[in-house]
Design a protein around this motif. Sequence first.
Motif, PDB file in Angstrom:
ATOM      1  N   TRP A  74       0.825  -1.220   0.000  1.00 34.23           N
ATOM      2  CA  TRP A  74       0.000   0.000   0.000  1.00 34.23           C
ATOM      3  C   TRP A  74       0.859   1.270   0.000  1.00 34.23           C
ATOM      4  CZ3 TRP A  74       0.576   3.380   4.086  1.00 34.23           C
ATOM      5  CH2 TRP A  74       1.235   2.880   5.228  1.00 34.23           C
ATOM      6  N   LYS A  75       2.106   1.141   0.495  1.00 35.71           N
ATOM      7  CA  LYS A  75       2.970   2.313   0.533  1.00 35.71           C
ATOM      8  C   LYS A  75       3.359   2.776  -0.873  1.00 35.71           C
ATOM      9  CE  LYS A  75       4.996   1.039   5.006  1.00 35.71           C
ATOM     10  NZ  LYS A  75       6.255   0.698   5.719  1.00 35.71           N
ATOM     11  N   GLU A  76       3.289   1.858  -1.853  1.00 34.32           N
ATOM     12  CA  GLU A  76       3.652   2.199  -3.223  1.00 34.32           C
ATOM     13  C   GLU A  76       2.593   3.047  -3.925  1.00 34.32           C
ATOM     14  OE1 GLU A  76       6.611   1.543  -4.259  1.00 34.32           O
ATOM     15  OE2 GLU A  76       7.104   0.334  -2.476  1.00 34.32           O
ATOM     16  N   PHE A  77       1.419   3.240  -3.258  1.00 36.47           N
ATOM     17  CA  PHE A  77       0.345   4.028  -3.864  1.00 36.47           C
ATOM     18  C   PHE A  77      -0.115   5.161  -2.951  1.00 36.47           C
ATOM     19  CE2 PHE A  77       0.125  -0.160  -5.821  1.00 36.47           C
ATOM     20  CZ  PHE A  77      -0.022   0.146  -7.163  1.00 36.47           C
TER      21      PHE A  77
ATOM     22  N   GLY B  85      -4.781  -0.287  -4.748  1.00 36.76           N
ATOM     23  CA  GLY B  85      -3.920   0.860  -5.002  1.00 36.76           C
ATOM     24  C   GLY B  85      -4.239   1.546  -6.314  1.00 36.76           C
ATOM     25  N   LEU B  86      -4.506   0.755  -7.367  1.00 32.62           N
ATOM     26  CA  LEU B  86      -4.875   1.340  -8.655  1.00 32.62           C
ATOM     27  C   LEU B  86      -6.178   2.148  -8.556  1.00 32.62           C
ATOM     28  CD1 LEU B  86      -4.072  -1.656 -11.065  1.00 32.62           C
ATOM     29  CD2 LEU B  86      -2.806   0.505 -10.854  1.00 32.62           C
ATOM     30  N   ARG B  87      -7.122   1.662  -7.782  1.00 30.18           N
ATOM     31  CA  ARG B  87      -8.398   2.361  -7.635  1.00 30.18           C
ATOM     32  C   ARG B  87      -8.221   3.692  -6.912  1.00 30.18           C
ATOM     33  NH1 ARG B  87     -10.679  -1.401  -5.234  1.00 30.18           N
ATOM     34  NH2 ARG B  87     -11.469  -2.493  -7.073  1.00 30.18           N
ATOM     35  N   SER B  88      -7.322   3.708  -5.943  1.00 31.23           N
ATOM     36  CA  SER B  88      -7.115   4.950  -5.176  1.00 31.23           C
ATOM     37  C   SER B  88      -6.448   6.052  -6.023  1.00 31.23           C
ATOM     38  CB  SER B  88      -6.281   4.664  -3.937  1.00 31.23           C
ATOM     39  OG  SER B  88      -4.992   4.190  -4.302  1.00 31.23           O
TER      40      SER B  88
ATOM     41  N   GLU C  86      -5.198   9.857 -11.464  1.00 31.77           N
ATOM     42  CA  GLU C  86      -3.849  10.346 -11.738  1.00 31.77           C
ATOM     43  C   GLU C  86      -3.088   9.450 -12.717  1.00 31.77           C
ATOM     44  OE1 GLU C  86      -2.766  13.172 -10.700  1.00 31.77           O
ATOM     45  OE2 GLU C  86      -4.491  13.640  -9.425  1.00 31.77           O
ATOM     46  N   LEU C  87      -3.432   8.161 -12.698  1.00 29.45           N
ATOM     47  CA  LEU C  87      -2.713   7.228 -13.571  1.00 29.45           C
ATOM     48  C   LEU C  87      -3.243   7.242 -14.999  1.00 29.45           C
ATOM     49  CD1 LEU C  87      -2.373   4.176 -11.143  1.00 29.45           C
ATOM     50  CD2 LEU C  87      -0.603   5.827 -11.777  1.00 29.45           C
TER      51      LEU C  87
ATOM     52  N   GLY D 192     -11.712  12.879 -11.869  1.00 28.71           N
ATOM     53  CA  GLY D 192     -12.617  12.310 -10.867  1.00 28.71           C
ATOM     54  C   GLY D 192     -14.052  12.754 -11.046  1.00 28.71           C
ATOM     55  N   SER D 193     -14.271  13.993 -11.525  1.00 29.36           N
ATOM     56  CA  SER D 193     -15.627  14.495 -11.758  1.00 29.36           C
ATOM     57  C   SER D 193     -16.326  13.748 -12.885  1.00 29.36           C
ATOM     58  CB  SER D 193     -15.580  15.987 -12.074  1.00 29.36           C
ATOM     59  OG  SER D 193     -14.755  16.221 -13.222  1.00 29.36           O
ATOM     60  N   ASP D 194     -15.548  13.155 -13.786  1.00 29.42           N
ATOM     61  CA  ASP D 194     -16.136  12.381 -14.870  1.00 29.42           C
ATOM     62  C   ASP D 194     -16.441  10.943 -14.458  1.00 29.42           C
ATOM     63  OD1 ASP D 194     -15.882  14.595 -16.490  1.00 29.42           O
ATOM     64  OD2 ASP D 194     -13.886  14.002 -17.218  1.00 29.42           O
ATOM     65  N   ILE D 195     -15.649  10.435 -13.565  1.00 32.15           N
ATOM     66  CA  ILE D 195     -15.826   9.034 -13.152  1.00 32.15           C
ATOM     67  C   ILE D 195     -17.107   8.862 -12.332  1.00 32.15           C
ATOM     68  CG2 ILE D 195     -14.852   7.176 -11.773  1.00 32.15           C
ATOM     69  CD1 ILE D 195     -12.090   8.163 -12.553  1.00 32.15           C
ATOM     70  N   VAL D 196     -17.427   9.860 -11.479  1.00 38.24           N
ATOM     71  CA  VAL D 196     -18.584   9.731 -10.575  1.00 38.24           C
ATOM     72  C   VAL D 196     -19.894   9.593 -11.342  1.00 38.24           C
ATOM     73  CG1 VAL D 196     -19.911  10.897  -8.777  1.00 38.24           C
ATOM     74  CG2 VAL D 196     -17.414  10.883  -8.672  1.00 38.24           C
ATOM     75  N   PRO D 197     -20.258  10.483 -12.286  1.00 35.42           N
ATOM     76  CA  PRO D 197     -21.542  10.287 -13.007  1.00 35.42           C
ATOM     77  C   PRO D 197     -21.559   9.029 -13.857  1.00 35.42           C
ATOM     78  CG  PRO D 197     -20.283  12.097 -13.958  1.00 35.42           C
ATOM     79  CD  PRO D 197     -19.601  11.731 -12.691  1.00 35.42           C
TER      80      PRO D 197
END
Length: 574
Positions: free
Chosen positions: A29-32, A116-119, A123-124, A130-135
Motif C-alpha cells: 500500500w505504501k507504493e500508492f 492501489g490502482l483504484r485509489s 492520476e494514472l 474524478g468528476s467524470d468518473i462519478v456520473p
Amino acid sequence: MLALFETPAGFALFKVLNEKKLDNVEDLWKEFETPEVARKMVTLKAFDKFESTTDALSSATHLVDSKLPKGLRKFLKAECAGETLVVADSKLGKAISDKLEINCVNNAAVAELMRGLRSQLSELIVGLAGSDIVPMSLGLSHSLSRYKLKFSPDKVDTMIVQAIGLLDDLDKELNTYAMRVREWYGWHFPELAKIIQDNVQFAKTVKLMGIRTNAADLDFSAILAEEVESEMKEVAVISMGTEVSDHDMLNIKSLCDQVIQLSEYRAQLFDYLRSRMNAIAPNLTVVVGELVGARLIAHAGSLMNLAKYPASTVQILGAEKALFRALKTKHETPKYGIIYHASLIGQAPPKFKGKIARVLAAKSALSTRVDALGDDADASIGIESRAKVEARLRQLEGRALGKISGAAKGKAKIESYDKDRKKDTPGVLSAAKAYNPAADSTIGAAIQPDSGKKMEDKKKKQDEAQVVEEVTVVQTSTKKKSKKNKTSKEEPDATTTPVAVEIVQVKTEGKTKKKKVVKEAAEDIQVTEAVVATTTSELKSSKKKRKAEVAVEVAVEEVVQEKKKKKKKKVSED
C-alpha cells in the motif's frame, strides 16, 4: 506483467514496473500513497474506451457473470500477447486463459494492487478526471441494478394504472347513459324496461325498433331470445305509453348509439387490461384476478410499490378510512379492502371471509414480489398459491361441517340427511309410509270402543278421588266443630262439602237434628277410614293389586249409595 482494471469509461491495461514488490503484500500500500510513487510502480499501457452506455452495460453484465466480453477479447488479443495478466476475478482469469491462452494470476497481492490502482485511478489515466468518473459510475450502477433485478422496460405498469382508472370511469358513464335511455324511452314503451334487463340489449332494441308499433314487423333474433322477442311483441300492442314525435325518437336513437359505442370500447379496454396484466403481473392475476390485481397496483401507485407492502397492508389496502376511524374510536379494524372483491373471498362463507382474506393477502404479496423482481415470466407461483388458498378454504368448510354434525375429531363422517333411512341399517332405505286419510278425521276417534272404555275408567278415578277428598274434609270439619261447641256457642264456618252444608242448614232447626247429622257423618268417616286402610294395605302387595282396586271400587259405591239413602230420609222427615 500486465494488470487488467475495469473502469466505467472502459478497460485499462497497466504495466507493472517492479514485480518483486508484489511479494511484500503488507507493505504494498505504501507504493500508492502518492501519484508520484504510484507512477514508479505501474504505468498505463493501453485503454479501451466504451462506445456507449449500452456497450458499457453489456460488458459489465458479462463481467458480473464471470464471462469474457467480445470487446475485451479483442483488446487482450492485441495487447497481451506473451504476457502474464493480473485479474481481480479468478473465474474471469480462468475464462481468459481457456479462450486466449494467456497466463492469468490471482492472489492476495493482486487484491492489494487493485486497491492501489483504484485509489490513484484519476492520476494514472490521463484525461479521466474524478468528476467524470462519478456520473459514469452512477449511471452504470443504475443500469446494472436494473439488470440484476431483471427490470424490463416492457413492464410499464403505468398503462395498467391508467387503464383501470378509465375502465371505472366508463362503467359509471355507461350506467348513467343506460338509465337515461330507459327513463326517456319509458314514456313511449314503459313495459320494455321490465322485459329486457341488459342495458346493451335494451339500447340495441330501441335503436332497431324506434316506435313500438314497428315491433311486429321487425326481426330481433340477432339481439334477443325467441321467448323475449315474442313477449315484447305481444306487450307492444297493448302498451300504455304515450306517443312521441320523430324528432324525439331521433335523439333517443343517438343516445342509444352512445351506449352501444361505450360498451364496445369498454370490452376492448378490458381485453387490453387483461393482456397487460398477464404480461406484467401473471402471478398476481392468477391469484386475485385481472380487475382486483389492477386496482391493487393502481392504489399502490406501481407494481414495485405494491411489492414493498407487507401482506397485512395488502389485506386492508383500500379501506384506509375505515382503519383510521376504527383506531380513533377504538373499534374493530377492517378485515379486508380491495381484495374483498376477489373470487376466492366471494366463495367463502361469511364467518370465514376474514381468514381467507388474510391467507389470500399473504399469497398476493408473495406473487407480487415474484412479478416485480423475479426473472420468470410464467405463473407457476400464482397457480401454486391459488391452490393452497383453495385447500385452506375447503379445510375451513369441512371443519365447520364436522362441528355441525357433532362427530368426534378426525372421525367426522358427513352424510346427506334422509328421513327414510333406518337407524340400524344405514345403507338400506325403509319403505315409504302410506298416507292414512282416517287420521284427518277426529269424529271417528270418539266412537271407537277403546276410547269409550278409557273415558269410563277416567270417570271412575275422578269419582274415587272426589269421595276421598270429601271424607277428609268432613273429618277435619267435624273435629273443629266439636271443639268449638264445647268451648263456645259461636256459629261454625260453612264449608264447600255437601255434608257441611247440611250441618249449617240443620243448625237453624234445632240442636237435636244437628247432633244426629254429626253422628251420621262420623259413622261415614269411620267406614271410609276402614275402607281406605284395607285398600292401602292391599295395594302394598303387588300380587293383590287388582283385587285391591276392585275392593276400593265396591266400597266407594256402597258409601255413595248409603249417603243417597240418608239424604232421602232426611228430606222425608223434614
